[in-house]
Scaffold this active site. Structure first.
Site, PDB file in Angstrom:
ATOM      1  N   GLU A  29     -10.236  35.987   7.567  1.00  0.00           N
ATOM      2  CA  GLU A  29     -11.315  36.969   7.718  1.00  0.00           C
ATOM      3  C   GLU A  29     -11.102  38.162   6.786  1.00  0.00           C
ATOM      4  O   GLU A  29     -10.229  39.000   7.019  1.00  0.00           O
ATOM      5  CB  GLU A  29     -11.391  37.462   9.167  1.00  0.00           C
ATOM      6  CG  GLU A  29     -11.672  36.371  10.182  1.00  0.00           C
ATOM      7  CD  GLU A  29     -13.065  35.777  10.045  1.00  0.00           C
ATOM      8  OE1 GLU A  29     -13.984  36.488   9.573  1.00  0.00           O
ATOM      9  OE2 GLU A  29     -13.244  34.614  10.414  1.00  0.00           O
ATOM     10  N   GLU A  70     -13.236  43.816  15.632  1.00  0.00           N
ATOM     11  CA  GLU A  70     -13.402  42.804  14.579  1.00  0.00           C
ATOM     12  C   GLU A  70     -12.830  41.465  15.028  1.00  0.00           C
ATOM     13  O   GLU A  70     -13.412  40.414  14.730  1.00  0.00           O
ATOM     14  CB  GLU A  70     -12.719  43.251  13.287  1.00  0.00           C
ATOM     15  CG  GLU A  70     -12.917  42.287  12.137  1.00  0.00           C
ATOM     16  CD  GLU A  70     -14.368  42.138  11.724  1.00  0.00           C
ATOM     17  OE1 GLU A  70     -14.846  40.982  11.612  1.00  0.00           O
ATOM     18  OE2 GLU A  70     -15.028  43.165  11.498  1.00  0.00           O
ATOM     19  N   GLU A  77     -18.027  34.579  16.121  1.00  0.00           N
ATOM     20  CA  GLU A  77     -18.519  33.826  14.964  1.00  0.00           C
ATOM     21  C   GLU A  77     -17.887  32.435  14.905  1.00  0.00           C
ATOM     22  O   GLU A  77     -18.578  31.458  14.602  1.00  0.00           O
ATOM     23  CB  GLU A  77     -18.242  34.600  13.677  1.00  0.00           C
ATOM     24  CG  GLU A  77     -19.113  35.830  13.530  1.00  0.00           C
ATOM     25  CD  GLU A  77     -18.863  36.580  12.235  1.00  0.00           C
ATOM     26  OE1 GLU A  77     -17.942  36.214  11.476  1.00  0.00           O
ATOM     27  OE2 GLU A  77     -19.591  37.550  11.994  1.00  0.00           O
TER      28      GLU A  77
END
Length: 123
Positions: A29, A70, A77
């Protein structure tokens, strides 16, 4: 209750899973990597600046919220992407909401840092 490790063995295993998650997020990420670097730069600033115990905790706490949120956004996601690659309104909504949570956390951090800076400089 699920069968498996208990007590100290469970805590050790959970810590290992958490470290795997951090490592995976950093590797896969880009946003998480950037936020880790933001923390790496601003954490020493907060500690050196040290405008008092409560304000320093606010600076550090608001900073640490960004990678925490995050991680949650990246988990959302990953789950959505695991379900399927075709576009679905609910999948898009879930991803957008996770992204919005990160944005709001960054705005909160900016507000806290800005107000403490103004308070330090002008009051």
């Amino acid at each position: 209750m699920k069968p498996g490790k208990t007590g100290l063995a469970r805590i050790i295993a959970a810590t290992g899973y958490s470290l795997q998650g951090l490592k995976s997020a950093y590797r896969h990420e880009a946003a998480f990597r950037q936020e880790c670097w933001l923390v790496a730069v601003l954490l020493p600033v907060a500690l050196i600046w040290s405008p008092g115990v409560v304000k320093t905790l606010l600076l550090i706490g608001s900073l640490m919220l960004i990678p925490i949120v995050e991680l949650l956004n990246s988990a959302i996601e990953a789950v959505v992407d695991r379900i399927g690659s075709e576009h679905h309104e609910l999948s898009g909504r879930a991803k957008d909401m996770g992204s919005a949570a990160v944005l709001l956390t960054m705005l909160l951090m900016g507000l806290i840092w800005g107000l403490i800076l103004l308070d330090t400089l002008f009051l």
